[in-house]
Design a protein around this motif. Sequence first.
Motif, PDB file in Angstrom:
ATOM      1  N   LYS A  87       0.829  -1.208   0.000  1.00  0.00           N
ATOM      2  CA  LYS A  87       0.000   0.000   0.000  1.00  0.00           C
ATOM      3  C   LYS A  87       0.864   1.260   0.000  1.00  0.00           C
ATOM      4  O   LYS A  87       0.568   2.220  -0.709  1.00  0.00           O
ATOM      5  N   ALA A  88       1.931   1.252   0.788  1.00  0.00           N
ATOM      6  CA  ALA A  88       2.823   2.413   0.847  1.00  0.00           C
ATOM      7  C   ALA A  88       3.479   2.661  -0.516  1.00  0.00           C
ATOM      8  O   ALA A  88       3.582   3.817  -0.966  1.00  0.00           O
ATOM      9  N   LEU A  89       3.915   1.592  -1.177  1.00  0.00           N
ATOM     10  CA  LEU A  89       4.534   1.742  -2.494  1.00  0.00           C
ATOM     11  C   LEU A  89       3.534   2.223  -3.539  1.00  0.00           C
ATOM     12  O   LEU A  89       3.862   3.070  -4.381  1.00  0.00           O
ATOM     13  N   LEU A  90       2.328   1.692  -3.516  1.00  0.00           N
ATOM     14  CA  LEU A  90       1.298   2.132  -4.459  1.00  0.00           C
ATOM     15  C   LEU A  90       1.040   3.630  -4.312  1.00  0.00           C
ATOM     16  O   LEU A  90       0.959   4.352  -5.308  1.00  0.00           O
ATOM     17  N   LEU A  91       0.925   4.096  -3.089  1.00  0.00           N
ATOM     18  CA  LEU A  91       0.687   5.519  -2.858  1.00  0.00           C
ATOM     19  C   LEU A  91       1.900   6.349  -3.284  1.00  0.00           C
ATOM     20  O   LEU A  91       1.750   7.387  -3.927  1.00  0.00           O
ATOM     21  N   ALA A  92       3.098   5.877  -2.951  1.00  0.00           N
ATOM     22  CA  ALA A  92       4.312   6.624  -3.282  1.00  0.00           C
ATOM     23  C   ALA A  92       4.512   6.768  -4.787  1.00  0.00           C
ATOM     24  O   ALA A  92       5.037   7.787  -5.250  1.00  0.00           O
ATOM     25  N   LYS A  93       4.107   5.781  -5.565  1.00  0.00           N
ATOM     26  CA  LYS A  93       4.317   5.787  -7.004  1.00  0.00           C
ATOM     27  C   LYS A  93       3.203   6.505  -7.772  1.00  0.00           C
ATOM     28  O   LYS A  93       3.238   6.575  -8.990  1.00  0.00           O
ATOM     29  N   SER A  94       2.209   7.031  -7.060  1.00  0.00           N
ATOM     30  CA  SER A  94       1.051   7.608  -7.744  1.00  0.00           C
ATOM     31  C   SER A  94       0.887   9.097  -7.466  1.00  0.00           C
ATOM     32  O   SER A  94       1.386   9.623  -6.474  1.00  0.00           O
ATOM     33  N   ASP A  95       0.165   9.741  -8.392  1.00  0.00           N
ATOM     34  CA  ASP A  95      -0.206  11.142  -8.236  1.00  0.00           C
ATOM     35  C   ASP A  95      -1.658  11.280  -7.800  1.00  0.00           C
ATOM     36  O   ASP A  95      -2.061  12.326  -7.307  1.00  0.00           O
ATOM     37  N   ALA A  96      -2.434  10.240  -8.030  1.00  0.00           N
ATOM     38  CA  ALA A  96      -3.867  10.252  -7.746  1.00  0.00           C
ATOM     39  C   ALA A  96      -4.318   8.811  -7.534  1.00  0.00           C
ATOM     40  O   ALA A  96      -3.625   7.876  -7.937  1.00  0.00           O
ATOM     41  N   VAL A  97      -5.493   8.658  -6.907  1.00  0.00           N
ATOM     42  CA  VAL A  97      -5.995   7.327  -6.561  1.00  0.00           C
ATOM     43  C   VAL A  97      -7.443   7.179  -7.024  1.00  0.00           C
ATOM     44  O   VAL A  97      -8.264   8.077  -6.801  1.00  0.00           O
ATOM     45  N   VAL A  98      -7.738   6.025  -7.627  1.00  0.00           N
ATOM     46  CA  VAL A  98      -9.109   5.670  -7.983  1.00  0.00           C
ATOM     47  C   VAL A  98      -9.413   4.317  -7.346  1.00  0.00           C
ATOM     48  O   VAL A  98      -8.648   3.367  -7.503  1.00  0.00           O
ATOM     49  N   VAL A  99     -10.513   4.253  -6.634  1.00  0.00           N
ATOM     50  CA  VAL A  99     -10.959   3.008  -6.023  1.00  0.00           C
ATOM     51  C   VAL A  99     -12.103   2.474  -6.872  1.00  0.00           C
ATOM     52  O   VAL A  99     -13.141   3.112  -6.996  1.00  0.00           O
ATOM     53  N   MET A 100     -11.875   1.308  -7.471  1.00  0.00           N
ATOM     54  CA  MET A 100     -12.901   0.664  -8.283  1.00  0.00           C
ATOM     55  C   MET A 100     -13.555  -0.430  -7.449  1.00  0.00           C
ATOM     56  O   MET A 100     -13.269  -0.571  -6.265  1.00  0.00           O
ATOM     57  N   VAL A 126      -8.548  11.622  -4.578  1.00  0.00           N
ATOM     58  CA  VAL A 126      -9.042  10.254  -4.431  1.00  0.00           C
ATOM     59  C   VAL A 126     -10.455  10.202  -4.998  1.00  0.00           C
ATOM     60  O   VAL A 126     -11.302  11.027  -4.654  1.00  0.00           O
ATOM     61  N   VAL A 127     -10.699   9.212  -5.855  1.00  0.00           N
ATOM     62  CA  VAL A 127     -12.013   9.013  -6.462  1.00  0.00           C
ATOM     63  C   VAL A 127     -12.508   7.621  -6.117  1.00  0.00           C
ATOM     64  O   VAL A 127     -11.758   6.652  -6.220  1.00  0.00           O
ATOM     65  N   LEU A 128     -13.757   7.526  -5.709  1.00  0.00           N
ATOM     66  CA  LEU A 128     -14.431   6.227  -5.622  1.00  0.00           C
ATOM     67  C   LEU A 128     -15.289   6.118  -6.869  1.00  0.00           C
ATOM     68  O   LEU A 128     -16.212   6.911  -7.075  1.00  0.00           O
ATOM     69  N   LEU A 129     -14.951   5.179  -7.735  1.00  0.00           N
ATOM     70  CA  LEU A 129     -15.686   4.975  -8.980  1.00  0.00           C
ATOM     71  C   LEU A 129     -16.858   4.054  -8.673  1.00  0.00           C
ATOM     72  O   LEU A 129     -16.690   2.861  -8.447  1.00  0.00           O
ATOM     73  N   LEU A 169     -11.925  10.534 -14.477  1.00  0.00           N
ATOM     74  CA  LEU A 169     -10.715  11.059 -15.083  1.00  0.00           C
ATOM     75  C   LEU A 169     -10.766  12.578 -15.209  1.00  0.00           C
ATOM     76  O   LEU A 169      -9.753  13.258 -14.986  1.00  0.00           O
ATOM     77  N   ALA A 170     -11.927  13.126 -15.518  1.00  0.00           N
ATOM     78  CA  ALA A 170     -12.053  14.585 -15.606  1.00  0.00           C
ATOM     79  C   ALA A 170     -11.740  15.232 -14.247  1.00  0.00           C
ATOM     80  O   ALA A 170     -11.030  16.243 -14.186  1.00  0.00           O
ATOM     81  N   PHE A 171     -12.238  14.642 -13.165  1.00  0.00           N
ATOM     82  CA  PHE A 171     -11.948  15.165 -11.831  1.00  0.00           C
ATOM     83  C   PHE A 171     -10.447  15.115 -11.545  1.00  0.00           C
ATOM     84  O   PHE A 171      -9.864  16.081 -11.052  1.00  0.00           O
ATOM     85  N   LEU A 172      -9.814  13.981 -11.861  1.00  0.00           N
ATOM     86  CA  LEU A 172      -8.382  13.848 -11.602  1.00  0.00           C
ATOM     87  C   LEU A 172      -7.561  14.835 -12.420  1.00  0.00           C
ATOM     88  O   LEU A 172      -6.661  15.490 -11.894  1.00  0.00           O
ATOM     89  N   GLU A 174      -8.522  17.669 -13.717  1.00  0.00           N
ATOM     90  CA  GLU A 174      -8.747  19.014 -13.213  1.00  0.00           C
ATOM     91  C   GLU A 174      -7.986  19.249 -11.904  1.00  0.00           C
ATOM     92  O   GLU A 174      -7.350  20.280 -11.711  1.00  0.00           O
ATOM     93  N   SER A 175      -8.045  18.266 -11.015  1.00  0.00           N
ATOM     94  CA  SER A 175      -7.356  18.389  -9.729  1.00  0.00           C
ATOM     95  C   SER A 175      -5.842  18.513  -9.886  1.00  0.00           C
ATOM     96  O   SER A 175      -5.195  19.192  -9.102  1.00  0.00           O
ATOM     97  N   MET A 176      -5.310  17.825 -10.880  1.00  0.00           N
ATOM     98  CA  MET A 176      -3.859  17.810 -11.094  1.00  0.00           C
ATOM     99  C   MET A 176      -3.400  18.869 -12.112  1.00  0.00           C
ATOM    100  O   MET A 176      -2.220  18.963 -12.401  1.00  0.00           O
ATOM    101  N   GLY A 177      -4.344  19.635 -12.678  1.00  0.00           N
ATOM    102  CA  GLY A 177      -3.987  20.656 -13.655  1.00  0.00           C
ATOM    103  C   GLY A 177      -3.491  20.087 -14.971  1.00  0.00           C
ATOM    104  O   GLY A 177      -2.677  20.687 -15.647  1.00  0.00           O
ATOM    105  N   VAL A 178      -4.015  18.906 -15.330  1.00  0.00           N
ATOM    106  CA  VAL A 178      -3.634  18.245 -16.573  1.00  0.00           C
ATOM    107  C   VAL A 178      -4.576  18.678 -17.678  1.00  0.00           C
ATOM    108  O   VAL A 178      -5.786  18.761 -17.476  1.00  0.00           O
ATOM    109  N   ARG A 179      -4.022  18.893 -18.843  1.00  0.00           N
ATOM    110  CA  ARG A 179      -4.723  19.277 -20.077  1.00  0.00           C
ATOM    111  C   ARG A 179      -5.019  20.686 -20.113  1.00  0.00           C
ATOM    112  O   ARG A 179      -4.998  21.649 -19.977  1.00  0.00           O
TER     113      ARG A 179
END
Length: 179
Positions: A87-100, A126-129, A169-172, A174-179
């Motif tokens: 879990k620590a590695l998954l969080l460290a390697k990511s910029d955002a999280v989606v829970v499916m 963090v998004v819960l899909l 993806l639109a939320f992520l 926008e949150s990260m200032g992508v696009r």
Amino acid sequence: MNICVFLSAAELDERYTRPAREFAELIGRGGHTLVWGGSDVGLMKVVADGVAETGGRLVGVSVDFLSAAARAEAHEMVVASDLAERKALLLAKSDAVVVMVGGTGTLDEATEILELKKHGKHVKPVVLLNTAGFYDGLKQQFLRMEEEGFLPVPLSDLVFFAEDGVAALAFLEESMGVR
């Protein structure tokens, strides 16, 4: 953007696999990287296939006792010694999280990520899909926690509930200032 996706490795019904595949293809077409549990079975395979086939990168973080099911052709694969390290590695390697959709492991990952965010240990979106209303009950529970004072920060500061992959993806982005 490196998007960590927590999800099930179970073989699931089309009502879950189709939307998961569609979300994965959005990740890949967007040029994003999937950071996931590394498994090449079930819903995890569906998502990894969708990302890979549309040009995205794959970064897997398996765990020792599940490494036999790890995807061989990931761009990067790390094998953690236990679930806490994973879990620590998954969080460290990511910029955002989606829970499916998922079972107890996915729920464990989701609540830990939210607890860490609540305490300011990360600020990643963090998004819960909420595919097919899967998380309706959990959303109600979180709202009750908020209403009754169990959450010291607004629920909307912790998590965004998306009804489909496009909204997630639109939320992520926008949150990260992508696009």
